[in-house]
Design a protein around this motif. Structure first.
Motif, PDB file in Angstrom:
ATOM      1  N   VAL A 363      20.005  15.980  35.361  1.00  0.00           N
ATOM      2  CA  VAL A 363      19.354  16.281  36.631  1.00  0.00           C
ATOM      3  C   VAL A 363      20.041  15.528  37.755  1.00  0.00           C
ATOM      4  O   VAL A 363      20.361  14.343  37.620  1.00  0.00           O
ATOM      5  N   GLN A 364      20.248  16.190  38.879  1.00  0.00           N
ATOM      6  CA  GLN A 364      20.805  15.553  40.066  1.00  0.00           C
ATOM      7  C   GLN A 364      19.910  15.857  41.258  1.00  0.00           C
ATOM      8  O   GLN A 364      19.319  16.937  41.356  1.00  0.00           O
ATOM      9  N   GLY A 365      19.795  14.904  42.142  1.00  0.00           N
ATOM     10  CA  GLY A 365      19.016  15.113  43.355  1.00  0.00           C
ATOM     11  C   GLY A 365      17.559  14.744  43.234  1.00  0.00           C
ATOM     12  O   GLY A 365      16.841  14.711  44.238  1.00  0.00           O
ATOM     13  N   MET A 366      17.067  14.486  42.041  1.00  0.00           N
ATOM     14  CA  MET A 366      15.699  14.017  41.819  1.00  0.00           C
ATOM     15  C   MET A 366      15.642  13.350  40.456  1.00  0.00           C
ATOM     16  O   MET A 366      16.549  13.499  39.635  1.00  0.00           O
ATOM     17  N   ARG A 367      14.589  12.602  40.206  1.00  0.00           N
ATOM     18  CA  ARG A 367      14.417  11.978  38.901  1.00  0.00           C
ATOM     19  C   ARG A 367      13.877  13.001  37.910  1.00  0.00           C
ATOM     20  O   ARG A 367      13.130  13.928  38.280  1.00  0.00           O
ATOM     21  N   ALA A 368      14.233  12.827  36.653  1.00  0.00           N
ATOM     22  CA  ALA A 368      13.830  13.785  35.620  1.00  0.00           C
ATOM     23  C   ALA A 368      12.309  13.873  35.505  1.00  0.00           C
ATOM     24  O   ALA A 368      11.755  14.953  35.288  1.00  0.00           O
ATOM     25  N   GLY A 369      11.627  12.746  35.644  1.00  0.00           N
ATOM     26  CA  GLY A 369      10.174  12.748  35.544  1.00  0.00           C
ATOM     27  C   GLY A 369       9.522  13.582  36.623  1.00  0.00           C
ATOM     28  O   GLY A 369       8.532  14.292  36.376  1.00  0.00           O
ATOM     29  N   GLU A 370      10.046  13.507  37.839  1.00  0.00           N
ATOM     30  CA  GLU A 370       9.500  14.307  38.930  1.00  0.00           C
ATOM     31  C   GLU A 370       9.727  15.790  38.677  1.00  0.00           C
ATOM     32  O   GLU A 370       8.842  16.625  38.926  1.00  0.00           O
ATOM     33  N   LEU A 371      10.908  16.140  38.171  1.00  0.00           N
ATOM     34  CA  LEU A 371      11.173  17.534  37.835  1.00  0.00           C
ATOM     35  C   LEU A 371      10.218  18.022  36.756  1.00  0.00           C
ATOM     36  O   LEU A 371       9.677  19.129  36.840  1.00  0.00           O
ATOM     37  N   SER A 372       9.985  17.203  35.757  1.00  0.00           N
ATOM     38  CA  SER A 372       9.072  17.569  34.684  1.00  0.00           C
ATOM     39  C   SER A 372       7.667  17.815  35.215  1.00  0.00           C
ATOM     40  O   SER A 372       6.994  18.772  34.819  1.00  0.00           O
ATOM     41  N   ARG A 373       7.201  16.972  36.135  1.00  0.00           N
ATOM     42  CA  ARG A 373       5.866  17.164  36.713  1.00  0.00           C
ATOM     43  C   ARG A 373       5.779  18.462  37.513  1.00  0.00           C
ATOM     44  O   ARG A 373       4.771  19.178  37.451  1.00  0.00           O
ATOM     45  N   GLN A 374       6.815  18.772  38.268  1.00  0.00           N
ATOM     46  CA  GLN A 374       6.806  20.019  39.035  1.00  0.00           C
ATOM     47  C   GLN A 374       6.766  21.236  38.113  1.00  0.00           C
ATOM     48  O   GLN A 374       6.063  22.217  38.391  1.00  0.00           O
ATOM     49  N   LEU A 375       7.504  21.181  37.017  1.00  0.00           N
ATOM     50  CA  LEU A 375       7.488  22.287  36.061  1.00  0.00           C
ATOM     51  C   LEU A 375       6.103  22.459  35.450  1.00  0.00           C
ATOM     52  O   LEU A 375       5.596  23.582  35.306  1.00  0.00           O
ATOM     53  N   ARG A 376       5.469  21.353  35.106  1.00  0.00           N
ATOM     54  CA  ARG A 376       4.161  21.411  34.443  1.00  0.00           C
ATOM     55  C   ARG A 376       3.077  21.943  35.376  1.00  0.00           C
ATOM     56  O   ARG A 376       2.344  22.871  35.021  1.00  0.00           O
ATOM     57  N   PHE A 377       2.956  21.350  36.537  1.00  0.00           N
ATOM     58  CA  PHE A 377       1.826  21.682  37.408  1.00  0.00           C
ATOM     59  C   PHE A 377       2.109  22.872  38.328  1.00  0.00           C
ATOM     60  O   PHE A 377       1.173  23.478  38.845  1.00  0.00           O
TER      61      PHE A 377
END
Length: 418
Positions: A363-377
């Motif tokens: 992942v580039q441009g954001m942290r992986a955890g934030e991307l994971s949260r966006q995908l989930r919610f």
């Protein structure tokens, strides 16, 4: 096909032609997006619950209510030999003999119990080889073993790193590090971070040629890829049951000891269940361990923890790991095609023979955890994040669908800037 296979209707058509066994599992409801159920890609962290688990676990609980202590012998699935119900299916799953296999404890506990027997360092041969990206628990375990034996962990542990600019280890580079000072090779069969499937037979043979003992952590390999531990001459191995084996959080783990190490005088920690069953209740002070992997057991098996493992192993016995592997290759390749040309770099090997049911994305441009949260919610897609920059997607062949893959790729295309 009548439509583009990479489109949503195409994904639906592929699912009809190549279904898995989703109907056997409880699929969590989505917390976001437009679909009722999640697209679940975290089975390499915690597998979903088989529907049969609740029923069969309650049956074992009801035996306790109805029989009390007599359930040890009189339950429909008697508790005294209960662990034996798991031995055959577990052995078949990892390519072992039943005598070489036991389900017990948790993964790292099993690794420590096995290293008591197999890590026998000397001044001239005391080093341990692991991958630099090993799961932290493995790193802690081997460092503590080296320190316990009086060696400096910083010197004793050889951490293998990929070549500059690469993400996966090359087998030749692993073999090159197996020198005369190496006592133990302990690698992950499938690397948890990258999804790389290691060449277990080649590395095992090379380790033996160098005079080392070779063990494997199969946490991400058992239930994911076919294994042949006996034929590959692996010395020992351990695996957990809560990832691809779908036996629940913290589920009991498995252990393997090759038959050439059974029945000898190799040192071992012992306890109540280490002695042979036929004489266990003679209550003698000395153990009489059987010439099987059961000799590495220590404690009375927890029946209600064994029940979900048994349920899961029966599924694998009925369906077959080879069949699941074939679908896994197709499903992972489909996800890879959907992601091709996108903004995320796949760091998992492109060769299907060198990976399991996983694609790891940088992942580039954001942290992986934030991307994971966006995908989930935002989209109802459950993925696993490893900070700071790796998102792991595991299309599990038992319950993942082609439409799940399409949903994940479509969501990533919207969330991650090009």
């Amino acid at each position: 096909m009548t439509v583009d296979p990479l489109s949503e209707p195409g994904a639906r058509e592929l699912e009809v032609a190549d279904p898995g066994h989703r109907e056997l599992f409880d699929i969590p409801p989505a917390q976001g997006g437009t679909y009722p159920d999640v697209a679940y890609f975290a089975g390499n962290s915690l597998g979903l619950r088989p529907k049969a688990t609740r029923t069969e676990l309650l049956e074992d609980l009801d035996a306790w209510a109805a029989l009390g202590v007599e359930g040890h012998l009189d339950a429909d699935r008697p508790w005294l030999p209960y662990h034996e119900l798991l031995t055959g299916p577990a052995a078949r799953l990892v390519g072992a003999l039943p005598s070489e296999t036991v389900v017990m404890n948790s993964l790292t506990v099993n690794l420590h119990l096995l290293m008591v027997s197999f890590y026998r360092p000397t001044r001239s041969r005391h080093r341990i080889v692991i991958e630099d990206s090993a799961f932290p628990s493995d790193s802690y375990a081997v460092r503590s073993q080296a320190a316990f034996h009086g060696y400096d962990a910083e010197d004793a542990i050889i951490r293998l790193r990929p070549r500059p600019g690469e993400d996966s280890l090359r087998t030749a580079d692993v073999v090159e590090q197996l020198g005369a000072d190496v006592a133990l090779v302990l690698l992950g069969g499938v690397n948890y971070l990258t999804g790389e499937l290691m060449d277990i037979p080649t590395i095992t043979k090379a380790g033996h040629a160098a005079g080392a003992v070779v063990g494997w952590d199969l946490a991400h390999a058992a239930g994911n890829v076919p294994l042949a531990l006996h034929d590959w001459d692996v010395d020992f191995a351990a695996w957990c049951s809560y990832k691809y084996l779908n036996a629940g959080p913290g589920a009991l783990a498995g252990a393997f000891v090759h038959e050439r190490h059974l029945g000898g005088d190799r040192p071992r920690f012992e306890g109540w269940w280490s002695t042979e069953a036929a004489t266990r209740f003679e209550m003698k002070p000395e153990a009489r361990p059987p010439a099987t992997a059961d000799a590495w057991q220590v404690s009375n098996p927890p029946i209600f923890s064994m029940s979900p493992v048994r349920t899961s192993l029966e599924l694998f016995d009925k369906i077959g790991i080879e069949v699941l592997r074939e679908r896994s290759v197709r499903l992972t390749a489909y996800l890879e095609k959907l992601l091709a040309g996108g903004p995320l770099q796949v760091i998992t090997p492109a060769d299907p023979a060198r990976r399991g049911a996983q694609l790891s994305l940088r992942v580039q441009g954001m942290r992986a955890g934030e991307l994971s949260r966006q995908l989930r919610f935002g989209y109802g897609v459950i993925a696993d994040a490893r900070e700071p920059d790796v998102l792991r997607l595991a299309p599990v062949p038992l319950y993942s669908t082609y439409h799940d893959c399409w949903r994940a790729a479509a969501a990533l295309a919207e969330v991650v800037p090009a």
